[in-house]
Scaffold this active site. Sequence first.
Site, short mmCIF file in Angstrom:
data_model
loop_
_atom_site.label_atom_id
_atom_site.label_comp_id
_atom_site.label_asym_id
_atom_site.label_seq_id
_atom_site.Cartn_x
_atom_site.Cartn_y
_atom_site.Cartn_z
N TYR A 1 22.61 43.50 45.03
CA TYR A 1 23.50 43.63 46.16
C TYR A 1 23.43 45.03 46.76
O TYR A 1 23.05 46.00 46.10
CB TYR A 1 24.94 43.30 45.75
CG TYR A 1 25.47 44.10 44.57
CD1 TYR A 1 26.04 45.35 44.76
CD2 TYR A 1 25.40 43.59 43.28
CE1 TYR A 1 26.54 46.07 43.68
CE2 TYR A 1 25.91 44.31 42.20
CZ TYR A 1 26.47 45.55 42.42
OH TYR A 1 26.96 46.26 41.36
N ASP B 1 33.56 45.48 42.62
CA ASP B 1 33.07 46.04 41.35
C ASP B 1 31.62 46.47 41.55
O ASP B 1 30.70 45.89 40.98
CB ASP B 1 33.20 45.02 40.21
CG ASP B 1 32.76 45.62 38.88
OD1 ASP B 1 32.72 46.86 38.77
OD2 ASP B 1 32.43 44.85 37.95
N ILE B 2 31.47 47.46 42.39
CA ILE B 2 30.14 47.94 42.76
C ILE B 2 29.71 48.99 41.74
O ILE B 2 30.39 50.00 41.55
CB ILE B 2 30.17 48.54 44.19
CG1 ILE B 2 30.79 47.53 45.17
CG2 ILE B 2 28.77 48.95 44.62
CD1 ILE B 2 30.16 46.14 45.15
N GLU B 3 28.57 48.72 41.10
CA GLU B 3 28.18 49.58 39.97
C GLU B 3 26.75 50.11 40.08
O GLU B 3 26.27 50.73 39.13
CB GLU B 3 28.34 48.82 38.65
CG GLU B 3 29.75 48.27 38.43
CD GLU B 3 30.10 48.05 36.97
OE1 GLU B 3 29.31 48.44 36.10
OE2 GLU B 3 31.18 47.48 36.71
N ASN B 4 26.06 49.83 41.16
CA ASN B 4 24.64 50.20 41.22
C ASN B 4 24.38 51.55 41.87
O ASN B 4 23.23 51.92 42.11
CB ASN B 4 23.82 49.09 41.90
CG ASN B 4 24.25 48.85 43.34
OD1 ASN B 4 25.07 49.60 43.90
ND2 ASN B 4 23.71 47.81 43.96
#
Length: 296
Positions: free
Chosen positions: A111, A151-154
């Site tokens: 994403y 929940d953006i983790e990249n």
Amino acid sequence: MAAANLKWPPVLALLLVAPMVGIASAGNIAVYWGQNGNEGTLADACNSGNYAYVLISFLTTFGNGQTPVLNLAGHCNPSSGGCTGLSSDIQTCQSLGIKVLLSLGGAGGNYGLSSTDDANSVADYLWTNYLGGNTGSGPLGAAVLDGIDFDIENGQSAHYDDLANALKAKGSMLLTAAPQCPYPDASLGPALQTGQFDNVWIQFYNNPGCEYANGDDSNLVSAWSTWTSSVNIAGSFYLGLPASTAAAGSGYIQPSDLTGTVIPAIQGIGKYGGIMLWSRFYDVQNNYSGQVKCCV
Ligand SMILES: *[C@@H]1O[C@H](CO)[C@@H](O)[C@H](O)[C@H]1NC(C)=O
């Protein structure tokens, strides 16, 4: 004798009211559900009575012009319409007063947002498939969710501020986010500066520099102070925790340490709302929410 009997009821009433005041001011519990087919149904989670928020996880693919993909692990297969039955579970949860949100991202997935237009397209998609614009053909059927969790983790932070603004412009909904505890968050920093978020559940796990360890809450308290004084939100901040030792590489807090030491240390600092747990699966294994819900 009669006089003595008359005096007792008010005293008893006070004894009953005192603990209820404590319960009324207690925090809520938010939980992630969706990434393990063995965690029980969404309705089971809500019927436990332990949660105020359930975050359906995750929409693992979106943005960059991609067709969004919902991933609910072993629960159901959205590509064949297999998850539309969740609508009735969602309505069960909502009838209990529990807010149900769709969580975007997660630790895996594919994403990212390439432009403001791309963010607007994702907002349109979410509105017409999961939110107020859903006409019944969304991956979860006809249910209208209460909001969207980021929940953006990249580490790619671009245009999530645009996405937050575009979503809130569409209509009434909750926006929440799950940043890591080091401030500012690499993925959500700019989005959180929009002021569009309601609740923020900060992940105090897998982040040794700011989590609770060996009885020492100083790093956690320091990070909590930074977060709560640096980000303006409409709702509250939640302490994000692993629900068991197996749920994360580090950051697990024993229930007695949580309720006896950590919560009292952060409750007075500001905008404390409760705890977030990763995840429903580990919570079922360890009954963490059951053990702490009295006292968070
Ligand atoms: C979870 O813990 C609470 C508090 O100790 C207890 O009352 C409850 O029965 C437990 N639930 C399960 C499923 O073990």
